[in-house]
Design a protein around this motif. Structure first.
Motif, mmCIF file in Angstrom:
data_model
loop_
_atom_site.group_PDB
_atom_site.id
_atom_site.type_symbol
_atom_site.label_atom_id
_atom_site.label_comp_id
_atom_site.label_asym_id
_atom_site.label_seq_id
_atom_site.Cartn_x
_atom_site.Cartn_y
_atom_site.Cartn_z
ATOM 1 N N GLN A 1 6.658 -7.669 33.943
ATOM 2 C CA GLN A 1 6.401 -8.298 32.652
ATOM 3 C C GLN A 1 6.850 -7.404 31.505
ATOM 4 O O GLN A 1 7.556 -7.842 30.586
ATOM 5 N N ASN A 2 6.447 -6.148 31.559
ATOM 6 C CA ASN A 2 6.771 -5.215 30.485
ATOM 7 C C ASN A 2 8.246 -4.851 30.464
ATOM 8 O O ASN A 2 8.835 -4.673 29.392
ATOM 9 N N VAL A 3 8.853 -4.735 31.656
ATOM 10 C CA VAL A 3 10.303 -4.482 31.720
ATOM 11 C C VAL A 3 11.061 -5.664 31.131
ATOM 12 O O VAL A 3 11.987 -5.489 30.325
ATOM 13 N N ALA A 4 10.666 -6.889 31.512
ATOM 14 C CA ALA A 4 11.306 -8.096 30.978
ATOM 15 C C ALA A 4 11.130 -8.178 29.464
ATOM 16 O O ALA A 4 12.050 -8.589 28.737
ATOM 17 N N CYS A 5 9.959 -7.784 28.985
ATOM 18 C CA CYS A 5 9.675 -7.790 27.548
ATOM 19 C C CYS A 5 10.615 -6.839 26.809
ATOM 20 O O CYS A 5 11.220 -7.205 25.793
ATOM 21 N N ALA B 1 10.916 -21.809 23.858
ATOM 22 C CA ALA B 1 10.216 -20.900 24.770
ATOM 23 C C ALA B 1 8.818 -20.591 24.249
ATOM 24 O O ALA B 1 7.852 -20.495 25.025
ATOM 25 N N LEU B 2 8.690 -20.443 22.931
ATOM 26 C CA LEU B 2 7.375 -20.224 22.321
ATOM 27 C C LEU B 2 6.495 -21.451 22.534
ATOM 28 O O LEU B 2 5.309 -21.326 22.878
ATOM 29 N N SER B 3 7.065 -22.632 22.351
ATOM 30 C CA SER B 3 6.308 -23.878 22.544
ATOM 31 C C SER B 3 5.839 -24.016 23.985
ATOM 32 O O SER B 3 4.708 -24.442 24.242
ATOM 33 N N TYR B 4 6.715 -23.633 24.918
ATOM 34 C CA TYR B 4 6.344 -23.700 26.338
ATOM 35 C C TYR B 4 5.207 -22.718 26.643
ATOM 36 O O TYR B 4 4.276 -23.049 27.376
ATOM 37 N N GLY B 5 5.280 -21.523 26.071
ATOM 38 C CA GLY B 5 4.230 -20.534 26.264
ATOM 39 C C GLY B 5 2.891 -21.028 25.744
ATOM 40 O O GLY B 5 1.851 -20.832 26.383
ATOM 41 N N VAL B 6 2.907 -21.687 24.576
ATOM 42 C CA VAL B 6 1.674 -22.253 24.015
ATOM 43 C C VAL B 6 1.149 -23.360 24.927
ATOM 44 O O VAL B 6 -0.057 -23.462 25.194
ATOM 45 N N HIS B 7 2.062 -24.180 25.423
ATOM 46 C CA HIS B 7 1.674 -25.324 26.254
ATOM 47 C C HIS B 7 1.015 -24.888 27.558
ATOM 48 O O HIS B 7 0.042 -25.513 28.008
ATOM 49 N N HIS C 1 -0.384 -21.922 27.997
ATOM 50 C CA HIS C 1 -1.403 -20.912 27.666
ATOM 51 C C HIS C 1 -1.075 -19.538 28.267
ATOM 52 O O HIS C 1 -1.944 -18.851 28.797
ATOM 53 N N ASN C 2 0.209 -19.157 28.150
ATOM 54 C CA ASN C 2 0.656 -17.856 28.641
ATOM 55 C C ASN C 2 0.807 -16.918 27.446
ATOM 56 O O ASN C 2 1.760 -17.033 26.674
ATOM 57 N N ARG C 3 -0.139 -16.001 27.267
ATOM 58 C CA ARG C 3 -0.146 -15.118 26.093
ATOM 59 C C ARG C 3 1.080 -14.207 26.050
ATOM 60 O O ARG C 3 1.561 -13.866 24.973
ATOM 61 N N PHE C 4 1.554 -13.804 27.218
ATOM 62 C CA PHE C 4 2.748 -12.953 27.274
ATOM 63 C C PHE C 4 3.961 -13.694 26.715
ATOM 64 O O PHE C 4 4.709 -13.154 25.893
ATOM 65 N N ASN D 1 7.996 -14.389 22.589
ATOM 66 C CA ASN D 1 8.850 -15.397 21.951
ATOM 67 C C ASN D 1 8.563 -15.568 20.459
ATOM 68 O O ASN D 1 9.432 -16.034 19.718
ATOM 69 N N THR D 2 7.372 -15.177 20.007
ATOM 70 C CA THR D 2 7.118 -15.143 18.557
ATOM 71 C C THR D 2 8.010 -14.093 17.917
ATOM 72 O O THR D 2 8.633 -14.332 16.867
#
Length: 230
Positions: free
Chosen positions: A28-32, A73-79, A81-84, A89-90
């Motif tokens: 996760q952190n590497v991808a970030c 991607a941000l909308s999908y994350g909200v949908h 409920h994936n905080r990462f 994406n914000t």
């Protein structure tokens, strides 16, 4: 006997789950980190076109599609409920919006870009409406599917100048740093998608990595091309 056989197995399961969580956290952190570098990679090109007050041979499509890809991607994350996904994406949306505005200031196709932004925004409005009213997983599938399509187009967008590349036998019009980082980014998100078992993360990452490899091969096929790094 039953108790003594039960507890070691439970401990092994707990250890396995903990190990899996650590692996996901690291990936996760590497991808970030790679995503942030990928989103920052257009900066050299944006700085170049801003200085010379013209976009020259560079296409606006990568910047426009990066903007819509980050928004979706941000909308999908909200949908889901994936905080990462929401966090990364914000940040990506803020950067892609900045780069798009800077690119538009010196782009001769301002009216075309504005028209495409208006059409894209209207389409997103319709999409969000249907996602909100569709029952069960149908909304999830619709949003994830559209986000996948836009992400794939985003990976392919540097090929907007493919005709020029073939005609001039030079890959200079391709943003090398963006293509290279997109390739690394695609591989990291493919691994993350496999770990969390999310097809909507896996599929565009696999296709995007393949497209990025093809674009990188053009620099090898046309070895005389100048590679823009800084």
């Amino acid at each position: 006997m039953a108790a003594s056989a039960f507890w070691p197995e439970q401990i092994r399961d707990l250890d396995r789950n903990l190990h899996g969580d650590i692996v996901v956290f690291v990936v996760q952190n590497v991808a970030c980190a790679i995503t942030i570098m990928t989103v920052m990679s257009p900066f050299p090109v944006v700085r170049k076109v801003t200085k010379r007050r013209t976009t020259g041979e560079y296409s606006f499509l990568p910047y426009l599609l990066n903007f819509f890809s980050s928004l979706l991607a941000l909308s999908y994350g909200v949908h889901v409920h994936n905080r990462f996904l929401i966090m990364i994406n914000t940040f990506c949306l803020m950067l892609t919006t900045t780069f798009l505005i800077l690119f538009m200031r010196v782009c001769p196709s301002k009216k075309q870009i504005r028209a495409l932004i208006a059409v894209g925004t209207a389409c997103l409005g319709v999409l969000y409406y249907y996602v909100s009213i569709l029952p069960g997983r149908k909304g999830h599938l619709l949003l994830g599917g559209v986000q996948n399509i836009v992400t794939i187009f985003c990976y392919a967008s540097p090929l907007a100048t493919l005709k020029l590349v073939i005609a001039t036998r030079s890959a200079e019009s391709l943003p090398f740093l963006l293509v290279f980082m997109s390739c690394i980014n695609g591989m990291s998100w493919l691994l993350y998608g496999l770990l969390i078992q999310d097809t909507f993360v896996q599929f565009p990452s696999l296709v995007g990595t393949t497209l990025s490899f093809f674009q990188l091969s053009l620099f090898a096929y046309f070895p005389g091309s100048k590679i823009m790094i800084l």
